[in-house]
Design a protein around this motif. Structure first.
Motif, PDB file in Angstrom:
ATOM      1  N   UNK A  42       7.653  -6.227   7.028  1.00 27.55           N
ATOM      2  CA  UNK A  42       7.637  -6.164   8.488  1.00 27.55           C
ATOM      3  C   UNK A  42       6.239  -6.415   9.043  1.00 27.55           C
ATOM      4  N   UNK A  43       6.146  -7.310  10.025  1.00 31.62           N
ATOM      5  CA  UNK A  43       4.901  -7.607  10.727  1.00 31.62           C
ATOM      6  C   UNK A  43       3.811  -8.028   9.734  1.00 31.62           C
ATOM      7  N   UNK A  44       2.669  -7.353   9.763  1.00 33.47           N
ATOM      8  CA  UNK A  44       1.506  -7.871   9.020  1.00 33.47           C
ATOM      9  C   UNK A  44       1.083  -7.046   7.813  1.00 33.47           C
ATOM     10  N   UNK A  45       1.855  -6.024   7.435  1.00 34.62           N
ATOM     11  CA  UNK A  45       1.418  -5.131   6.362  1.00 34.62           C
ATOM     12  C   UNK A  45       1.140  -5.873   5.062  1.00 34.62           C
ATOM     13  N   UNK A  46       2.106  -6.657   4.586  1.00 32.01           N
ATOM     14  CA  UNK A  46       1.941  -7.360   3.307  1.00 32.01           C
ATOM     15  C   UNK A  46       0.826  -8.394   3.373  1.00 32.01           C
ATOM     16  N   UNK A  47       0.777  -9.141   4.464  1.00 31.57           N
ATOM     17  CA  UNK A  47      -0.241 -10.175   4.581  1.00 31.57           C
ATOM     18  C   UNK A  47      -1.639  -9.576   4.653  1.00 31.57           C
ATOM     19  N   UNK A  48      -1.797  -8.452   5.362  1.00 29.07           N
ATOM     20  CA  UNK A  48      -3.105  -7.797   5.427  1.00 29.07           C
ATOM     21  C   UNK A  48      -3.496  -7.237   4.069  1.00 29.07           C
ATOM     22  N   UNK A  74       7.785   3.068   9.409  1.00 31.77           N
ATOM     23  CA  UNK A  74       8.925   2.143   9.481  1.00 31.77           C
ATOM     24  C   UNK A  74       8.520   0.688   9.317  1.00 31.77           C
ATOM     25  N   UNK A  75       7.220   0.416   9.302  1.00 31.21           N
ATOM     26  CA  UNK A  75       6.736  -0.935   9.031  1.00 31.21           C
ATOM     27  C   UNK A  75       6.324  -1.104   7.568  1.00 31.21           C
ATOM     28  N   UNK A  76       6.388  -0.019   6.801  1.00 29.40           N
ATOM     29  CA  UNK A  76       5.921  -0.059   5.416  1.00 29.40           C
ATOM     30  C   UNK A  76       7.050   0.243   4.438  1.00 29.40           C
ATOM     31  N   UNK A  77       7.791   1.305   4.685  1.00 27.70           N
ATOM     32  CA  UNK A  77       8.820   1.673   3.714  1.00 27.70           C
ATOM     33  C   UNK A  77      10.036   2.296   4.381  1.00 27.70           C
ATOM     34  N   UNK A  78      11.184   1.826   4.001  1.00 26.06           N
ATOM     35  CA  UNK A  78      12.473   2.431   4.318  1.00 26.06           C
ATOM     36  C   UNK A  78      13.434   1.896   3.278  1.00 26.06           C
ATOM     37  N   UNK A  79      13.891   2.757   2.422  1.00 25.18           N
ATOM     38  CA  UNK A  79      14.583   2.309   1.214  1.00 25.18           C
ATOM     39  C   UNK A  79      16.089   2.536   1.275  1.00 25.18           C
ATOM     40  N   UNK A  80      16.797   1.627   0.635  1.00 26.00           N
ATOM     41  CA  UNK A  80      18.230   1.783   0.395  1.00 26.00           C
ATOM     42  C   UNK A  80      18.401   2.023  -1.098  1.00 26.00           C
ATOM     43  N   UNK A  81      17.966   3.199  -1.544  1.00 30.43           N
ATOM     44  CA  UNK A  81      17.932   3.446  -2.988  1.00 30.43           C
ATOM     45  C   UNK A  81      18.921   4.503  -3.468  1.00 30.43           C
TER      46      UNK A  81
END
Length: 892
Positions: A480-486, A648-655
């Motif tokens: 979501x948004x820029x977390x991974x890219x940053x 909510x921009x970093x982690x929300x799992x369906x585990x």
């Protein structure tokens, strides 16, 4: 079948008493026996030997003091009260460890296979097992009929020497384990009766008369099943021996298991995070601190710059997906076959979780193309396992979807070995039948050594990749948004070895924390590094999982999310090490029971676990050392770092599967879809679009979300990009919006009901590359949709339907407006009200325009001009201005 009783650990053969004289071993099990490899029925591939470190077999009969340093990072999660009865009185961990360490040391000093066999033949357990059983000639008749070569015999003897002879005999079906029934005593009695009945039936001949049929005759009747089970056992033993060669193979694996079990009791008493321990000069581990993080939600300018670094560096990045876990908590089952499925196959929002990860990756690649005009295909390495046919199913999915238009050569699947599950009381391997140990994946931490063993790092190097993003399949919001890219941008730009993406931790969540670790080394220096502590280890670190604690997790420590940036050469160095360093964060979690089904179809639940490694604890190898102690701002100079964002921009799992009646939606598909809706509302509300607010999860326990908004990530994926494509209008309560097209314009659209826009060519079209592979060419012949001053009114989703599964996007609709774009089709709707049910299907090469006419809708369909076939009649132009991306709508 009559069997030899399991040798107890207080046997005279295991102490200093003189063993009784022994008859010679059967010739094919003696160390001098050599069978022809060409006639071996299932000769396994050769397995390399690695000398064992001397530290792996150092004998110690007491629990190590906390102040004494030890190179490997060993952890054990101790059992809860109901399982904390301790090992059986007759089992002596330290006596068994001493025997195994001595054996392991002798094996590591042996350079040839015959020498190793000779060492094993001198072991008390091996002598006792083969001597006592050889008179019956049952197992040996079976073994000899298979023409085992020396190496396979070596594997069997290692299993026996490790104390697991019951796996070969099949006589120990875990009487200590309980059925899943209210009455354990009656269940145990029933179990014994059923086993006896099964043996009785098995001994009947074809005439129905009872006869004393030995194992050899049983083999002749059920030979294929026995051979297959035995073959699988040999594969398991070979995998353990080969993969865990860095700690001593099968023997080293069992040593590690017993050490962790033995240490658990004394560590509970010894680990004390008092000031006395922290200040002790002899203590290697000094203190844990809340880490300083790079908060992307606060320093937005730096976050934007870091994201641009991430986009620019995409050609230097790979992707690593650890999919090997069994995902038992998800309870996923194939509706057609009833077979258990791995998490990657979960159908979520209309596609499998694996497809969702690839969509996120392609969205970043599409953004790179729009900015730089270059095609970039990121190589993807996926760690699988044989659990629940994980490897087979993932491979089949990739083939069926033609490798997602990325080419087969850009994927590397590598399979992690399964490891035996053990009983918490004594470290015995749990079995479900003869030759059938219960096996599970050994944790995602095996990924570094496995990647080195399988040549994955070299494969990435061939593509010129310097770093990689590591992401788990069950986290549906990680991109979501820029977390991974940053995260990747900072890692590449600042040449970091490891980075964590983190966020606030929820109270009581089954997730670890990121910490700053401070050590004082034996040479009187200070070492610092960012690492992770798993939630199963909190009690040993004096951390209380609660908001009122003096070490409140929410206030002090951010959550570990297992979203990582890793420097590939640094990770390769760890994976290639020939000791336990290559298996970071070894832990034996026995807090949860091991559930399995035995050979008779009966379900068991046994207190136990398996040796696991944690991939994020590779960070323990990247500490920075200083001559003096640092009291502040030490994080700035470390080789590790943490980026932080809204949860909510970093982690929300369906585990895990939501159980009936459970009010908690944490880590369930039902809970994660609500976070996706929150993100959509946050994204669009900043575009002057009126949208309903979403309340807490507790308000939706018995109902669906307030609306459904599903936007393809290629609309951004950066929100500042997406927000330039949307402006004005409203989305009412109970509405549904699905946009599956990247070239999209929304201007003053009012939605009350369902609006679904689907394009075949979302980001481009397929071409055949120079290798003959079908690949997606970004920006080529994209579908396009433009909506300006449009009002959509229909009855939409039937929110009263009991068949709706909102997180699957499997819903019943009463009415909807649906736009389907084939090939490079274009659709435009301007100054019009679309009321009721409508389907607009635009053929490849055509442009449809819908406006208001005198007697209703006016629909025009025209062919796209030849000069616009590739680029379209309009498109979004992207350019970088400072630390931001600006879009311009270009109309031809």
């Amino acid at each position: 079948m009559a069997v030899t009783p399991l040798l107890h650990h207080n046997s005279p053969l295991l102490n200093n008493s003189k063993p009784s004289p022994k008859p010679p071993l059967p010739h094919f099990l003696s160390s001098s026996y050599h069978s022809s490899s060409s006639s071996s029925s299932f000769l396994l591939s050769s397995i390399n030997y690695c000398p064992l470190t001397s530290s792996s077999f150092s004998s110690s009969s007491s629990c190590p003091a906390v102040s004494q340093p030890s190179p490997p990072c060993l952890r054990v999660s101790t059992a809860p009260v109901e399982y904390a009865s301790g090992p059986a009185p007759e089992f002596d961990f330290h006596l068994e460890l001493a025997r195994l360490k001595a054996l392991g040391s002798n094996l590591s000093n042996s350079t040839s296979l015959p020498d190793k066999l000779q060492v094993l033949d001198s072991d008390s357990r091996v002598r006792f097992f083969f001597n006592s059983a050889s008179g019956k000639n049952e197992l040996f008749t079976f073994f000899e009929s298979l023409k085992l070569d020396d190496y396979l015999v070596y594997l069997l003897k290692c299993a026996v020497a490790a104390g697991q002879e019951h796996v070969l005999r099949g006589d120990d079906f875990d009487d200590s384990g309980d059925f899943d029934s209210p009455s354990s005593s009656s269940a145990s009695a029933l179990k014994r009766a059923l086993y006896a009945l099964a043996e009785m039936v098995d001994s009947w001949d074809v005439t129905g008369e009872s006869s004393k049929v030995g194992l050899a005759n049983k083999i002749s009747r059920h030979g294929e099943e026995d051979v297959n089970a035995f073959k699988l056992l040999l594969k398991t033993l070979g995998d353990v021996e080969q993969f865990y060669d860095c700690i001593g193979g099968i023997i080293g694996y069992q040593i590690m298991v017993l050490e962790l079990l033995a240490h658990s009791t004394c560590e509970e008493k010894a680990v004390n995070w008092s000031q006395d321990n922290k200040s002790s000069l002899q203590c290697q581990f000094i203190e844990i601190h809340p880490p300083k993080v790079l908060d992307l939600s606060q320093d937005t300018e730096y976050a934007s710059q870091a994201a641009l670094w991430g986009i620019e560096g995409l050609p230097e990045l790979g992707e690593i997906y650890p999919f090997g876990g069994s995902a038992d908590r998800l309870g996923l089952v194939d509706p057609d076959t009833g077979e258990c499925l791995p998490a990657a196959m979960l159908a979520y929002c209309g596609r499998t979780l694996l497809e969702g990860l690839i969509r996120d990756l392609q969205a970043r690649e599409f953004l790179f193309f729009k900015l730089y005009g270059k095609q970039c295909i990121t190589p993807v390495a996926i760690m699988t396992s044989s659990a629940k046919k994980n490897h087979e199913r993932i491979l089949s999915l990739c083939e069926r979807l033609e490798w997602f238009g990325r080419g087969r050569s850009n994927f590397r699947l590598f399979e992690q070995p399964l490891v035996p599950a053990i009983r918490a009381e004594d470290g015995q391997w749990i079995v479900r039948g003869q030759f059938m140990p219960v096996c599970k994946p050994g944790g995602h931490g095996v990924i570094w050594k496995l990647a080195y063993d399988k040549g994955v790092f070299q494969w990435f190097g061939n593509y010129g990749r310097k770093g990689a993003t590591v992401r788990q399949v069950s986290n549906v919001v990680a991109a979501t948004d820029l977390t991974l890219l940053a995260l990747t941008g900072i890692g590449l730009r600042q040449r970091k070895k490891l980075g964590f993406a983190s966020c606030r931790r929820n109270t009581g969540a089954t997730e670890g924390i990121n910490v700053l670790i401070e050590k004082r080394t034996l040479d009187d220096k200070w070492a610092y590094g960012l690492s992770c502590i798993e939630y199963t280890e909190f009690d040993k670190f004096g951390i209380i999982n609660g908001p009122l604690s003096s070490k409140s997790l929410e206030a002090d420590f951010p959550a570990n999310t297992n979203i990582l940036y890793v420097d590939l050469p640094s990770a390769e160095l760890v994976g290639s090490s020939k000791n336990e360093t290559s298996l970071p964060g070894m832990v034996l979690n026995v807090k949860k029971p091991v559930r399995y089904v035995d050979q008779f179809g009966l379900t068991h639940s046994v207190s136990g676990g398996r040796l696991e490694c944690t991939m994020q604890n590779i960070a323990d190898n990247f500490f920075n050392t200083y001559s003096s102690r640092h009291y502040e701002d030490v994080e700035e100079g470390l080789d590790t770092f943490i980026v932080y964002n809204e949860r909510r921009k970093v982690t929300s799992s369906a585990k895990k599967k939501r159980m009936h009646g459970n009010k908690s939606l944490n880590q369930t598909p039902e809970g994660s879809i609500l976070d996706i809706m929150r993100n959509a509302a946050d994204l669009l509300s900043h575009c002057q679009i009126s949208i309903p607010k979403i309340l807490g999860n507790e308000d939706y326990v018995d109902s669906g979300p307030p609306f459904l908004i599903l936007l393809h990530p290629a609309l951004g994926p950066l929100w500042e990009v997406t927000r330039q494509k949307f402006h004005g209008g409203s989305i009412s309560m109970g509405s549904e919006l699905q946009v599956e097209v990247a070239e999209f314009v929304w201007r003053d659209v009012q939605l009350h009901g369902s609006l679904i826009i689907l394009a075949e060519n979302i980001m481009g079209s397929m071409i055949i590359n120079e290798n003959g592979e079908t690949v997606l060419q970004y920006g080529k012949r994209c579908g396009r949709c433009k909506l300006e001053n449009v009002k959509v009114v229909n009855k939409g989703i039937d929110w009263n339907s009991g068949d709706n599964l909102y997180w699957k996007h499997d819903v019943d609709r009463i009415e909807a407006v649906k736009v389907i774009l084939h090939g490079n089709a274009e659709f435009e709707a301007m100054d019009v009200t679309l009321q009721g049910n409508h389907l607009f299907e635009v053929p490849d090469g055509y442009r449809m325009r819908v406006t208001s006419g005198k007697s209703g809708l006016q629909v025009q369909l025209r062919a796209v001009e030849e000069k616009w076939v590739e680029s379209g009649s309009w498109f979004w132009s992207y350019k970088i201005e400072g630390t931001h991306i600006q879009l311009e709508l270009v109309e031809l």
